[in-house]
Enzyme design. Structure first.
Site, PDB file in Angstrom:
ATOM      1  N   SER A  11       0.850  -1.182   0.000  1.00  0.00           N
ATOM      2  CA  SER A  11       0.000   0.000   0.000  1.00  0.00           C
ATOM      3  C   SER A  11       0.887   1.233   0.000  1.00  0.00           C
ATOM      4  O   SER A  11       2.015   1.188   0.496  1.00  0.00           O
ATOM      5  CB  SER A  11      -0.911   0.017   1.232  1.00  0.00           C
ATOM      6  OG  SER A  11      -1.575   1.262   1.358  1.00  0.00           O
ATOM      7  N   GLY A  12       0.354   2.318  -0.528  1.00  0.00           N
ATOM      8  CA  GLY A  12       1.084   3.578  -0.483  1.00  0.00           C
ATOM      9  C   GLY A  12       0.542   4.502   0.588  1.00  0.00           C
ATOM     10  O   GLY A  12       0.947   5.660   0.681  1.00  0.00           O
ATOM     11  N   LYS A  14       0.387   6.234   3.844  1.00  0.00           N
ATOM     12  CA  LYS A  14       1.351   6.524   4.914  1.00  0.00           C
ATOM     13  C   LYS A  14       0.749   6.309   6.298  1.00  0.00           C
ATOM     14  O   LYS A  14       1.453   5.932   7.238  1.00  0.00           O
ATOM     15  CB  LYS A  14       1.863   7.956   4.772  1.00  0.00           C
ATOM     16  CG  LYS A  14       2.703   8.180   3.521  1.00  0.00           C
ATOM     17  CD  LYS A  14       3.216   9.614   3.441  1.00  0.00           C
ATOM     18  CE  LYS A  14       4.066   9.816   2.200  1.00  0.00           C
ATOM     19  NZ  LYS A  14       4.557  11.220   2.089  1.00  0.00           N
ATOM     20  N   GLY A  15      -0.559   6.553   6.415  1.00  0.00           N
ATOM     21  CA  GLY A  15      -1.223   6.325   7.694  1.00  0.00           C
ATOM     22  C   GLY A  15      -1.201   4.856   8.082  1.00  0.00           C
ATOM     23  O   GLY A  15      -0.954   4.506   9.243  1.00  0.00           O
ATOM     24  N   LYS A  16      -1.467   3.986   7.111  1.00  0.00           N
ATOM     25  CA  LYS A  16      -1.417   2.544   7.367  1.00  0.00           C
ATOM     26  C   LYS A  16      -0.008   2.125   7.760  1.00  0.00           C
ATOM     27  O   LYS A  16       0.186   1.308   8.663  1.00  0.00           O
ATOM     28  CB  LYS A  16      -1.845   1.757   6.120  1.00  0.00           C
ATOM     29  CG  LYS A  16      -3.323   1.751   5.833  1.00  0.00           C
ATOM     30  CD  LYS A  16      -3.604   0.850   4.634  1.00  0.00           C
ATOM     31  CE  LYS A  16      -5.048   0.925   4.203  1.00  0.00           C
ATOM     32  NZ  LYS A  16      -5.305   0.071   3.022  1.00  0.00           N
ATOM     33  N   ASP A  72      -7.601  -5.450   1.725  1.00  0.00           N
ATOM     34  CA  ASP A  72      -8.606  -4.960   0.796  1.00  0.00           C
ATOM     35  C   ASP A  72      -9.862  -4.738   1.614  1.00  0.00           C
ATOM     36  O   ASP A  72     -10.217  -5.579   2.451  1.00  0.00           O
ATOM     37  CB  ASP A  72      -8.851  -5.963  -0.338  1.00  0.00           C
ATOM     38  CG  ASP A  72      -9.559  -5.316  -1.525  1.00  0.00           C
ATOM     39  OD1 ASP A  72      -9.287  -4.134  -1.791  1.00  0.00           O
ATOM     40  OD2 ASP A  72     -10.362  -5.991  -2.184  1.00  0.00           O
ATOM     41  N   TYR A 160     -17.057   6.154   2.852  1.00  0.00           N
ATOM     42  CA  TYR A 160     -18.477   6.094   3.192  1.00  0.00           C
ATOM     43  C   TYR A 160     -18.757   6.407   4.664  1.00  0.00           C
ATOM     44  O   TYR A 160     -19.910   6.344   5.099  1.00  0.00           O
ATOM     45  CB  TYR A 160     -19.031   4.697   2.862  1.00  0.00           C
ATOM     46  CG  TYR A 160     -18.952   4.343   1.403  1.00  0.00           C
ATOM     47  CD1 TYR A 160     -19.957   4.713   0.510  1.00  0.00           C
ATOM     48  CD2 TYR A 160     -17.862   3.642   0.896  1.00  0.00           C
ATOM     49  CE1 TYR A 160     -19.885   4.389  -0.839  1.00  0.00           C
ATOM     50  CE2 TYR A 160     -17.773   3.316  -0.453  1.00  0.00           C
ATOM     51  CZ  TYR A 160     -18.784   3.697  -1.317  1.00  0.00           C
ATOM     52  OH  TYR A 160     -18.708   3.377  -2.651  1.00  0.00           O
ATOM     53  N   HIS A 186     -13.682  -2.166  11.253  1.00  0.00           N
ATOM     54  CA  HIS A 186     -13.349  -3.405  10.563  1.00  0.00           C
ATOM     55  C   HIS A 186     -11.838  -3.570  10.432  1.00  0.00           C
ATOM     56  O   HIS A 186     -11.307  -4.665  10.618  1.00  0.00           O
ATOM     57  CB  HIS A 186     -13.999  -3.419   9.180  1.00  0.00           C
ATOM     58  CG  HIS A 186     -13.734  -2.187   8.363  1.00  0.00           C
ATOM     59  ND1 HIS A 186     -14.006  -0.913   8.812  1.00  0.00           N
ATOM     60  CD2 HIS A 186     -13.214  -2.018   7.113  1.00  0.00           C
ATOM     61  CE1 HIS A 186     -13.667  -0.032   7.884  1.00  0.00           C
ATOM     62  NE2 HIS A 186     -13.178  -0.674   6.848  1.00  0.00           N
TER      63      HIS A 186
END
Length: 209
Positions: A11-12, A14-16, A72, A160, A186
């Site tokens: 992933s790109g 940055k928070g993750k 995902d 959402y 989640h």
């Protein structure tokens, strides 16, 4: 071959990356985003979150030679065949509109205009592989139930969140404080489940203990 302690995040975001760095650092694991290693985004051709996450994890691991993690996620509404599903991030394109949070939400609300059952769930699937051909990928998938409401409420979150109403908390995901959301969402549930599975699989021990 010894397992590398530098793992790749497919992933790109940055928070993750910061989130996983904080979560796994006590076990001596260091994370690097795939983009920093020159890895472009993988295709996501499947109809399930798990298959897409697995594809992204294997792809990142194959191109870097390191263990890799991918996730995902999206929103599913059972009353309309679990849409938007894996197309959550680009739902508006199905209706000839540009991809954006505002357009995605508007299209979903319009789709539910004559639907009484507004129950919905966010889902997050996470997959970790020790190497690209790992025969036993570690998988965690969790759901967060709520309802879709017509009018956006709240300024936090993204996607959402402003339309995802949580009856037990009497607020939307976008109104929920970040600290609280990080306990119930989640993604939070899937992250904790994955960490537990990896502790058992790898025998991870905290550094210095």
């Amino acid at each position: 071959m010894a397992l590398s302690n530098e793992w790749v995040l497919a992933s790109g975001n940055k928070g993750k990356l910061r989130e996983f760095q904080d979560l796994f650092s006590p076990w001596g694991v260091n994370w690097v985003a795939q983009g920093e290693l020159g890895v472009p985004d993988a295709e996501e051709p499947f109809h399930t979150f798990v298959e897409n996450a697995l594809t992204k994890a294997r792809y990142a691991s194959r191109l870097t030679g390191r263990p890799a993690l991918a996730d995902d996620s999206g929103l599913c509404v059972p009353a309309i065949g679990d849409a938007p599903g894996v197309l959550s991030a680009r739902y508006a394109t199905l209706f000839g509109q540009d991809k954006s949070d505002a357009n995605n939400n508007a299209c979903l609300v319009e789709k539910l205009k004559s639907v009484d059952d507004r129950r919905a769930y966010f889902v997050c699937a996470m997959v970790w592989v020790a190497h690209a051909d790992d025969p036993t990928p570690t998988i965690a998938q969790k759901m967060w139930w709520g309802e879709v409401i017509d009018s956006a409420q709240g300024e936090h979150g993204f996607g959402y969140d402003p339309h995802f109403w949580l009856p037990e908390h009497q607020c939307t995901a976008a109104q929920m404080p970040k600290e609280q959301k990080n306990q119930f969402s989640h993604r939070a549930q899937a992250t904790q489940a994955l960490l537990l599975e990896l502790q058992q699989r790898l025998g991870l021990t905290k550094t210095g203990s």
